[in-house]
Every structure is written in C-alpha cells, then in structure tokens.
Design an enzyme around this catalytic site. Structure first.
Site: not given
Length: 356
Positions: A142, A265
């Site tokens: 990711c 994130h």
C-alpha cells in the site's frame, strides 16, 4: 507465455478472504464502481463458512446477503476473477488451483510481487504490464501504491533520480487487532492503567514506532539484496518501485513509521530529478495526474490529513515546495486510504482493466 483466455464482459468474481478488512472493502468497492459481475462468491476459511455478509450488489448481482463458502481448490470452478486477500501462504497454496480453473488471481499479499513472471500493477502507472500476465497479477504494498501514483506524473516531466520517503502508517495497516489495540491503549493511558501491548512491538497510543515488519538483517529471503538496518516494509518500497516503473536506476531511501492513526497512511517525499523541474510545472503535472488530487493552500491550512480522508479513492498531495538541498528537487506530503486505494480499489481497478 501470456494469458490467452478471453475475459467475459460479465465475469464471475470470487472474493477470497471475504470476512477480513480488505475482503469487506472488496465487496464495497465492487458495489461502488458497479463492477459488471455475473456472480460474486464470498470465500473464506472453514471457521467462517456459513456466515452472512451484507452486499449492496453490482452488475447482475442484486443487493442482499452473500453466504460465505469454505475456500478450497474446487471453489474456483467457473470463476473468472479471484480477488485475494487471505495472506501469502494461502495465495501460494491456491495459485495453481485458481489458474488451472481458468481464473485470473489478483493477489493483495506479498506472495508473488517480485516474481519475474508476475506483473506488479498500479493501473495509473503501468497497466500495460497486464499484457504479459500468465494468470496471476500482484497488488503492490500500500505504501508503494501511494508513492508511485504521485510520482508517475512527475517522472513524465523529468526522470526521477532519487526519492527519500518517510511513511506515517495507520494502525489499520496491521489489521483489526491493531486498531483495537490503539483504542484499548488510548483508554488505558487516559485512565492511568497499565498498557496492553500485543499487536505492536511497543506502545502505539500517544507514540510513534519506527519499526514495521521485520529487520531484514535479522534473516530473510530478501536480506541478500538489502542495505543493513532496513525493514521488510521499507525494502518493499525500494524493489517494488523499481519493478513498477521498470527502472532500476530510481533510488528510494525509505523509513516506515507506525503512528496512532486509525486509517489512512501519510508520506513525506523529497524527490530529486535528473533535470530541472519547476514547482509550477510539478503542480500542473500533479493536478492532471490520474487519481491524484492536489490540496495545497498552506496559508489557509489546506493540506491532506489522514483523519479526514478515510474512505476516499485518491492519492492526495499537499505541502508542495522546492527542495533546496539538491540541484533539482521538490518536497511534498501525501495521504491515501491504504485499505481503499492501497488494497481493494487498486485490485478492482486491475480487474476493470481486464474486461473486454
């Protein structure tokens, strides 16, 4: 040899690991993009068999409950696309069964990312690599996805020489138990209680942990290729970026940090180019970039923040500025929902690219 089986316009889709966080997001994304599925099968381990999962529907599949089936090699009979988020071991175990039944495995684990015969794909960057898949396509890490989506329009301006990246990774990246630990530790901390530490190496509430995954110099199948002192999470960003861009000359220096955020994130990037790139040109390129959204007005406190972007589909860019420490450089800040775009959405976008 590249895959030759023709993909039907209305494929049968299997969601593998359907009861996990990414599995649930797969089902949500299939609905949100109205993927033209003829059938959607929810597959998971034996202990989840029989469980009902709410599904909002897509394509020819009406809204209603999906009954979870035990995932076995026979589960893939009649399946065209298998979206996997069940762990690397399960993916390796079932690869041959999936491919032998004529299904394409789109795998969210680390099992096949660096296999030379498996394309590692972010559709905004390298969807052309899908042309040589042989039944398995890997979804990148990711944090890598977040970075390369933003780097692509910049690399089209001038070749990227080097990236220094620090990640600020949400607790959800370590799973549901890690999210619960953040909740529990926050309550314990505020109540003056002893903190329960199990999902992370150290306290996560009111703390940051510069350690995600194992340190590769402690022994790993990747250790021979890694500089001493890096973690597996960090080295993934190095090797995956090179593979996605098809360019071994792009250097990446990562530091991956776990922060007490539930979802999304963030990354701080310093990008160095081989040739001059003006800040204005970089801004225009990013604004035109596919699935990139620029939110950059610091004078009015406008910049992307993880707490405000859960459930979003794009890579958000802010704090754009020149990097005066190198001859040709810019600095920027990124935020992305790592469960959404960093996992489920990227895989479904790959599946969309396979449709006739």
């Amino acid at each position: 040899m590249a895959w030759t089986k023709e993909m039907p316009a209305q494929p049968v889709v299997a969601v593998c690991g359907a009861t996990g966080a990414v599995g649930a997001e797969f089902l949500k994304v299939l609905h949100d993009v109205d993927f033209p599925a003829k059938e959607v099968r929810a597959l998971a381990s034996a202990r989840s068999a029989g469980k009902k999962l709410a599904f909002e529907g897509c394509g020819q599949v009406p809204a209603g409950d999906l009954t979870v089936e035990k995932m076995t090699p026979e589960s893939f009979e009649g399946v065209d696309i298998a979206l996997f988020s069940a762990g690397a071991g399960v993916s390796k175990q079932l690869r041959d069964a999936v491919v032998s039944h004529g299904a394409v495995m789109i795998d969210n684990s680390s099992a096949f990312r660096m296999d030379p015969d498996v394309p590692l794909v972010v559709p905004e960057v390298n969807k052309a690599d899908l042309a040589w898949h042989n039944g398995v396509i890997a979804n990148p890490n990711c944090s890598t996805i977040e970075m390369v989506v933003a780097l692509k329009p910049l690399n089209d301006l001038a070749h990227i020489k080097r990236v220094v990246v620090s990640t600020y990774q949400a607790a959800s990246g370590a799973g549901a138990k890690a999210m619960q630990e953040l909740y529990d530790q926050t309550r314990q901390f505020l109540n003056g209680e002893e903190l329960t530490v199990s999902a992370f190496s150290d306290q996560i509430a009111f703390n940051t942990i510069p350690h995600i995954d194992v340190f590769l110099d402690e022994g790993s199948d990747m250790a021979a290729d890694v500089a001493p002192g890096y973690t597996k999470e960090e080295w993934k960003m190095v090797v995956e970026t090179k593979k996605i861009f098809g360019d071994d000359t792009i250097e990446v220096a990562p530091t991956c940090v776990r922060v007490p955020v539930l979802r999304c994130h963030a990354e701080s990037l310093n990008v160095e180019f081989d040739a001059p790139v003006s800040l204005a040109d970089a801004r225009r390129a990013l604004m035109a970039g596919e699935d990139v959204e620029v939110r950059d007005d610091p004078a009015h406190n406008v910049y992307p923040m993880p707490g405000l972007l859960a459930g979003s589909d794009h890579v958000y860019v802010g704090r754009l500025r020149d990097d005066p420490s190198v001859e040709h450089g810019i600095a920027m800040w990124l935020v992305m929902d790592q469960i959404r775009k960093g996992a489920a959405l990227n895989a479904v976008q790959i599946a969309q690219c396979l449709l006739p």
